[in-house]
Design a protein around this motif. Structure first.
Motif, PDB file in Angstrom:
ATOM      1  N   LEU A 118       0.859  -1.187   0.000  1.00  0.00           N
ATOM      2  CA  LEU A 118       0.000   0.000   0.000  1.00  0.00           C
ATOM      3  C   LEU A 118       0.895   1.236   0.000  1.00  0.00           C
ATOM      4  N   PHE A 119       0.531   2.243  -0.802  1.00  0.00           N
ATOM      5  CA  PHE A 119       1.320   3.470  -0.852  1.00  0.00           C
ATOM      6  C   PHE A 119       0.555   4.577  -1.558  1.00  0.00           C
ATOM      7  N   CYS A 120       1.113   5.783  -1.470  1.00  0.00           N
ATOM      8  CA  CYS A 120       0.588   6.958  -2.162  1.00  0.00           C
ATOM      9  C   CYS A 120       1.765   7.584  -2.895  1.00  0.00           C
ATOM     10  N   GLU A 121       1.569   7.923  -4.156  1.00  0.00           N
ATOM     11  CA  GLU A 121       2.626   8.572  -4.933  1.00  0.00           C
ATOM     12  C   GLU A 121       2.088   9.883  -5.493  1.00  0.00           C
ATOM     13  N   ALA A 122       2.905  10.937  -5.429  1.00  0.00           N
ATOM     14  CA  ALA A 122       2.450  12.252  -5.881  1.00  0.00           C
ATOM     15  C   ALA A 122       3.534  12.948  -6.688  1.00  0.00           C
ATOM     16  N   GLN A 123       3.090  13.842  -7.554  1.00  0.00           N
ATOM     17  CA  GLN A 123       3.986  14.729  -8.299  1.00  0.00           C
ATOM     18  C   GLN A 123       3.780  16.123  -7.724  1.00  0.00           C
ATOM     19  N   ILE A 124       4.878  16.733  -7.285  1.00  0.00           N
ATOM     20  CA  ILE A 124       4.809  18.034  -6.615  1.00  0.00           C
ATOM     21  C   ILE A 124       5.631  19.032  -7.424  1.00  0.00           C
ATOM     22  N   THR A 125       5.001  20.123  -7.811  1.00  0.00           N
ATOM     23  CA  THR A 125       5.693  21.171  -8.567  1.00  0.00           C
ATOM     24  C   THR A 125       5.919  22.366  -7.649  1.00  0.00           C
ATOM     25  N   ALA A 126       7.170  22.855  -7.630  1.00  0.00           N
ATOM     26  CA  ALA A 126       7.503  24.029  -6.811  1.00  0.00           C
ATOM     27  C   ALA A 126       8.149  25.081  -7.705  1.00  0.00           C
ATOM     28  N   ASN A 127       7.923  26.350  -7.369  1.00  0.00           N
ATOM     29  CA  ASN A 127       8.517  27.440  -8.162  1.00  0.00           C
ATOM     30  C   ASN A 127       9.982  27.658  -7.739  1.00  0.00           C
ATOM     31  N   ALA A 128      10.635  28.659  -8.334  1.00  0.00           N
ATOM     32  CA  ALA A 128      12.053  28.920  -8.062  1.00  0.00           C
ATOM     33  C   ALA A 128      12.296  29.228  -6.582  1.00  0.00           C
ATOM     34  N   GLY A 129      11.291  29.732  -5.882  1.00  0.00           N
ATOM     35  CA  GLY A 129      11.426  30.015  -4.453  1.00  0.00           C
ATOM     36  C   GLY A 129      11.152  28.817  -3.561  1.00  0.00           C
ATOM     37  N   GLY A 130      10.859  27.671  -4.161  1.00  0.00           N
ATOM     38  CA  GLY A 130      10.610  26.451  -3.391  1.00  0.00           C
ATOM     39  C   GLY A 130       9.193  26.324  -2.871  1.00  0.00           C
ATOM     40  N   VAL A 131       8.280  27.195  -3.363  1.00  0.00           N
ATOM     41  CA  VAL A 131       6.883  27.150  -2.917  1.00  0.00           C
ATOM     42  C   VAL A 131       6.097  26.216  -3.845  1.00  0.00           C
ATOM     43  N   ILE A 132       5.292  25.350  -3.248  1.00  0.00           N
ATOM     44  CA  ILE A 132       4.501  24.384  -4.031  1.00  0.00           C
ATOM     45  C   ILE A 132       3.439  25.133  -4.830  1.00  0.00           C
ATOM     46  N   THR A 133       3.425  24.882  -6.151  1.00  0.00           N
ATOM     47  CA  THR A 133       2.422  25.495  -7.024  1.00  0.00           C
ATOM     48  C   THR A 133       1.379  24.478  -7.489  1.00  0.00           C
ATOM     49  N   ASN A 134       1.734  23.187  -7.431  1.00  0.00           N
ATOM     50  CA  ASN A 134       0.798  22.142  -7.829  1.00  0.00           C
ATOM     51  C   ASN A 134       1.206  20.840  -7.151  1.00  0.00           C
ATOM     52  N   ILE A 135       0.228  20.073  -6.766  1.00  0.00           N
ATOM     53  CA  ILE A 135       0.490  18.743  -6.208  1.00  0.00           C
ATOM     54  C   ILE A 135      -0.628  17.835  -6.691  1.00  0.00           C
ATOM     55  N   GLU A 136      -0.237  16.671  -7.169  1.00  0.00           N
ATOM     56  CA  GLU A 136      -1.215  15.757  -7.764  1.00  0.00           C
ATOM     57  C   GLU A 136      -0.856  14.327  -7.399  1.00  0.00           C
ATOM     58  N   ALA A 137      -1.804  13.580  -6.860  1.00  0.00           N
ATOM     59  CA  ALA A 137      -1.592  12.160  -6.581  1.00  0.00           C
ATOM     60  C   ALA A 137      -1.558  11.431  -7.927  1.00  0.00           C
ATOM     61  N   THR A 138      -0.465  10.736  -8.181  1.00  0.00           N
ATOM     62  CA  THR A 138      -0.318  10.054  -9.470  1.00  0.00           C
ATOM     63  C   THR A 138      -0.588   8.554  -9.366  1.00  0.00           C
ATOM     64  N   ARG A 139      -0.339   7.965  -8.191  1.00  0.00           N
ATOM     65  CA  ARG A 139      -0.666   6.550  -7.964  1.00  0.00           C
ATOM     66  C   ARG A 139      -1.180   6.427  -6.542  1.00  0.00           C
ATOM     67  N   ASP A 140      -2.225   5.633  -6.380  1.00  0.00           N
ATOM     68  CA  ASP A 140      -2.873   5.520  -5.081  1.00  0.00           C
ATOM     69  C   ASP A 140      -3.437   4.110  -4.955  1.00  0.00           C
ATOM     70  N   THR A 141      -3.045   3.398  -3.904  1.00  0.00           N
ATOM     71  CA  THR A 141      -3.596   2.062  -3.681  1.00  0.00           C
ATOM     72  C   THR A 141      -4.801   2.169  -2.753  1.00  0.00           C
ATOM     73  N   ASP A 142      -5.447   1.048  -2.515  1.00  0.00           N
ATOM     74  CA  ASP A 142      -6.494   1.013  -1.497  1.00  0.00           C
ATOM     75  C   ASP A 142      -5.877   1.395  -0.163  1.00  0.00           C
ATOM     76  N   GLY A 143      -6.708   1.845   0.754  1.00  0.00           N
ATOM     77  CA  GLY A 143      -6.217   2.206   2.077  1.00  0.00           C
ATOM     78  C   GLY A 143      -5.994   0.993   2.951  1.00  0.00           C
ATOM     79  N   GLU A 144      -5.387   1.251   4.119  1.00  0.00           N
ATOM     80  CA  GLU A 144      -5.100   0.167   5.055  1.00  0.00           C
ATOM     81  C   GLU A 144      -6.363  -0.295   5.770  1.00  0.00           C
ATOM     82  N   GLY A 145      -7.262   0.635   6.052  1.00  0.00           N
ATOM     83  CA  GLY A 145      -8.513   0.275   6.720  1.00  0.00           C
ATOM     84  C   GLY A 145      -9.588   0.018   5.687  1.00  0.00           C
ATOM     85  N   PHE A 146     -10.741   0.686   5.890  1.00  0.00           N
ATOM     86  CA  PHE A 146     -11.850   0.518   4.946  1.00  0.00           C
ATOM     87  C   PHE A 146     -11.769   1.529   3.812  1.00  0.00           C
TER      88      PHE A 146
END
Length: 159
Positions: A118-146
């Motif tokens: 089980l895991f979560c994978e994301a793509q995170i885009t940051a600008n030249a100042g290191g501030v996140i401008t976009n974040i998107e989950a690219t792969r996502d499995t079922d959760g550990e619980g329900f």
């Protein structure tokens, strides 16, 4: 089982947009890789919430297909003998035999026990100042619980 739920995860991770990427990585772990952009920013590939879960074997119950299974057979034999002219002996023997291959319902394994990552994978885009401008989950499995989303569990989203 892995799902591509990129758009669906938007609400879960949108709160990180506008935050320094260092804050995200110090809370959730270092990125797997980074790619420099022409504008001075970076795109990070991040993976977290990794765990394993063991799923138990699955069984189904089936009845017996043999019409003879579980039946009992009775056999009676009568023997008449005359050891001498004045005596007649009549002997009757009854034998019972049961055939029990299978007999009744049986448990049959339809899926063996297995371990699932089980895991979560994301793509995170940051600008030249290191501030996140976009974040998107690219792969996502079922959760550990329900939950159907490991990313929702990792980021603490209550749905």
């Amino acid at each position: 089982m892995h799902h591509d739920r990129g758009g669906q995860q938007g609400d879960q991770v949108a709160r990180f947009v506008g935050q320094p990427s260092d804050v995200f990585f110090s809370q959730y772990g270092a990125p797997l890789s980074e790619f420099p952009l022409n504008n001075g920013g970076k795109v990070y590939r991040w993976r977290g919430g990794e765990t394993m879960r063991t799923l138990p074997a699955e069984y189904t119950t089936i009845g017996t297909a043999d019409p003879m299974a579980g039946k009992t057979t009775t056999k009676t034999t009568t023997t008449v003998t005359q050891p001498n002219s004045s005596t007649t002996v009549t002997e009757t023997r009854t034998t019972m035999s049961g055939v029990t291959f299978g007999g009744g319902p049986q448990q049959v394994m339809v899926k063996p026990a297995r371990v699932e990552a089980l895991f979560c994978e994301a793509q995170i885009t940051a600008n030249a100042g290191g501030v996140i401008t976009n974040i998107e989950a690219t792969r996502d499995t079922d959760g550990e619980g329900f939950s159907l989303s490991r990313c929702a569990e990792v980021f603490g989203v209550k749905k």
